[in-house]
Design an enzyme around this catalytic site. Structure first.
Site, mmCIF file in Angstrom:
data_model
loop_
_atom_site.group_PDB
_atom_site.id
_atom_site.type_symbol
_atom_site.label_atom_id
_atom_site.label_comp_id
_atom_site.label_asym_id
_atom_site.label_seq_id
_atom_site.Cartn_x
_atom_site.Cartn_y
_atom_site.Cartn_z
ATOM 1 N N GLU A 1 12.201 2.665 13.966
ATOM 2 C CA GLU A 1 11.225 4.121 13.665
ATOM 3 C C GLU A 1 9.984 3.793 14.582
ATOM 4 O O GLU A 1 9.790 3.049 15.270
ATOM 5 C CB GLU A 1 11.159 3.600 12.022
ATOM 6 C CG GLU A 1 10.250 2.265 11.796
ATOM 7 C CD GLU A 1 10.043 1.923 10.371
ATOM 8 O OE1 GLU A 1 9.785 2.899 9.406
ATOM 9 O OE2 GLU A 1 10.161 0.721 10.077
ATOM 10 N N TYR B 1 0.693 -1.214 -0.006
ATOM 11 C CA TYR B 1 0.145 0.052 0.032
ATOM 12 C C TYR B 1 0.956 1.329 0.079
ATOM 13 O O TYR B 1 1.983 1.181 0.115
ATOM 14 C CB TYR B 1 -0.962 0.048 1.322
ATOM 15 C CG TYR B 1 -0.415 0.254 2.546
ATOM 16 C CD1 TYR B 1 0.523 -0.639 3.114
ATOM 17 C CD2 TYR B 1 -0.430 1.660 3.137
ATOM 18 C CE1 TYR B 1 0.960 -0.194 4.423
ATOM 19 C CE2 TYR B 1 0.118 2.124 4.263
ATOM 20 C CZ TYR B 1 0.789 1.091 5.105
ATOM 21 O OH TYR B 1 1.530 1.416 6.099
ATOM 22 N N LEU C 1 10.944 1.509 6.975
ATOM 23 C CA LEU C 1 10.395 1.773 5.903
ATOM 24 C C LEU C 1 11.176 3.309 5.536
ATOM 25 O O LEU C 1 11.208 4.042 6.409
ATOM 26 C CB LEU C 1 8.617 2.001 5.788
ATOM 27 C CG LEU C 1 8.128 2.575 4.787
ATOM 28 C CD1 LEU C 1 8.002 1.310 3.931
ATOM 29 C CD2 LEU C 1 6.844 3.072 4.855
ATOM 30 N N LYS D 1 6.535 -1.804 1.833
ATOM 31 C CA LYS D 1 5.195 -1.358 2.545
ATOM 32 C C LYS D 1 4.065 -2.325 2.262
ATOM 33 O O LYS D 1 3.204 -2.006 1.653
ATOM 34 C CB LYS D 1 4.998 0.021 2.032
ATOM 35 C CG LYS D 1 4.064 0.824 2.859
ATOM 36 C CD LYS D 1 3.995 2.452 2.434
ATOM 37 C CE LYS D 1 3.146 3.323 3.174
ATOM 38 N NZ LYS D 1 3.367 3.294 4.498
HETATM 39 N N1 PDD Z 1 2.975 4.977 7.408
HETATM 40 N N2 PDD Z 1 7.472 3.863 8.976
HETATM 41 C C1 PDD Z 1 6.239 3.445 8.913
HETATM 42 C C2 PDD Z 1 6.355 1.995 9.627
HETATM 43 C C3 PDD Z 1 5.157 3.736 8.238
HETATM 44 O O1 PDD Z 1 3.950 3.163 8.326
HETATM 45 C C4 PDD Z 1 5.221 4.980 7.498
HETATM 46 C C5 PDD Z 1 4.118 5.504 7.121
HETATM 47 C C6 PDD Z 1 6.628 5.722 7.639
HETATM 48 C C7 PDD Z 1 6.469 6.971 7.039
HETATM 49 O O2 PDD Z 1 6.471 6.887 5.728
HETATM 50 P P1 PDD Z 1 6.244 7.977 4.561
HETATM 51 O O3 PDD Z 1 6.817 9.280 4.934
HETATM 52 O O4 PDD Z 1 6.307 7.566 3.372
HETATM 53 O O5 PDD Z 1 4.493 8.397 4.874
HETATM 54 C C8 PDD Z 1 7.679 5.086 8.262
HETATM 55 C C9 PDD Z 1 1.620 5.265 6.630
HETATM 56 C C10 PDD Z 1 1.385 6.883 6.869
HETATM 57 C C11 PDD Z 1 0.613 4.716 7.212
HETATM 58 O O6 PDD Z 1 0.745 3.404 7.529
HETATM 59 O O7 PDD Z 1 -0.627 5.263 7.464
#
Ligand code: PDD
Length: 278
Positions: A177, A33, A202, A144
């Site tokens: 993270e 996703y 991620l 992801k």
């Molecule tokens: N999640 N690390 C994890 C585990 C995440 O789920 C996310 C983002 C990020 C940051 O990634 P980005 O900057 O591309 O949004 C880092 C999304 C927002 C979610 O699961 O809703």
């Protein structure tokens, strides 16, 4: 006006949008996703999200033929039909519907689901509390995937402790993270430190964009692991994601970070990110 969502070629009222019970996303978490921020009706960093989606698909050997142009058209149509000014788009690709068996099905067509919602974005935000928790995930956190159970458990623990985010700690004592975000700290030399991209995190799109922005502001970004102790003693802590944008963390467990106020670098990066994105 009813909310509109996209499912496999159809734009439907949100409460009628569904996939079959034997969708592999539902049964196995077999899918990937992206969450894309929308600011002022525009998709933020769509090309980077698309690139990461393609990488995630490749890493799980999911063949998905829909082009970047088509996906962008779907997202833009949802922005228009849901009257979104600032918001979030969620898009998910799964390996499709097939009789339940662990191995990949031979002839299933992938499912594409896209939803969109409005959100309110404030230029300034309060500092938030975070907690630490053990990182219990698998070793391919760079993909992801929609398999987010350990992340959900970590976030639930945060909520039960009146915290905004759970910061996940690995066996070696370093922070990977947040449950749904990347973590950053500012050290005594005003260096901005965030963990380098690898299989243990991620690699956030917000993180990538912010690294470039920090460069423009002449802040020094160092990409390397850091420990809970270092985080507690930081001048500033903040998390980034498509939903958090840049959100300051002013308390980690029972430790107040610096003077407990939102730091100048976190504040500057948040407002600058929002300006850049507009
Ligand atoms: N999640 N690390 C994890 C585990 C995440 O789920 C996310 C983002 C990020 C940051 O990634 P980005 O900057 O591309 O949004 C880092 C999304 C927002 C979610 O699961 O809703």
């Amino acid at each position: 006006m009813s909310r509109i969502s996209y499912v496999n070629g159809r734009y439907l009222p949100h409460n009628q949008a569904s996939v079959h019970i034997e969708d592999r996303g539902y049964q196995f978490g077999d899918g990937v996703y992206e969450v894309v921020l929308v600011l002022d009706k525009k998709l933020v960093d769509f090309a980077l999200h698309y690139k990461r989606l393609r990488r995630s698909l490749d890493e799980i050997s999911l063949v998905f033929d829909t082009t970047e142009t088509t996906i962008k058209q779907i997202l833009k149509r949802l922005i228009r039909s849901n009257l979104i000014n600032d918001g979030l788009i969620y898009m998910q690709v799964t390996r499709g519907v097939a009789e339940r068996a662990h191995q990949f099905p031979k002839n299933a067509a992938p499912s594409l689901v896209v939803t969109a919602k409005s959100i309110i974005i404030n230029a300034e935000v309060e500092g938030k509390k975070a907690i630490t928790t053990v990182d219990e995930r698998w070793e391919r956190r760079d993909i992801k995937t929609i398999n987010l159970l350990p992340n959900c458990i970590a976030k639930q623990k945060a909520i039960e402790n009146d915290a905004y985010e759970a910061i996940m700690v690995m066996e070696d004592g370093t922070i990977s993270e947040g449950a749904s975000s990347n973590l950053w700290m500012v050290n005594g030399d005003n260096q901005i430190i965030t963990r380098n991209a690898s299989n243990v995190i991620l690699n956030g799109i917000t993180k990538l964009a912010l690294t470039t922005l920090a460069d423009i502001h002449c802040y020094k970004v160092v990409e390397k692991p850091f420990t809970v102790d270092e985080a507690i003693n930081a001048k500033e802590l903040f998390v980034t994601s498509a939903t958090a944008i840049v959100t300051p963390i002013t308390q980690l467990n029972n430790h107040v970070i610096a003077d407990g106020k939102v730091g100048p670098i976190s504040a500057a990066l948040r407002s600058s990110y929002l300006e850049r994105a507009f």
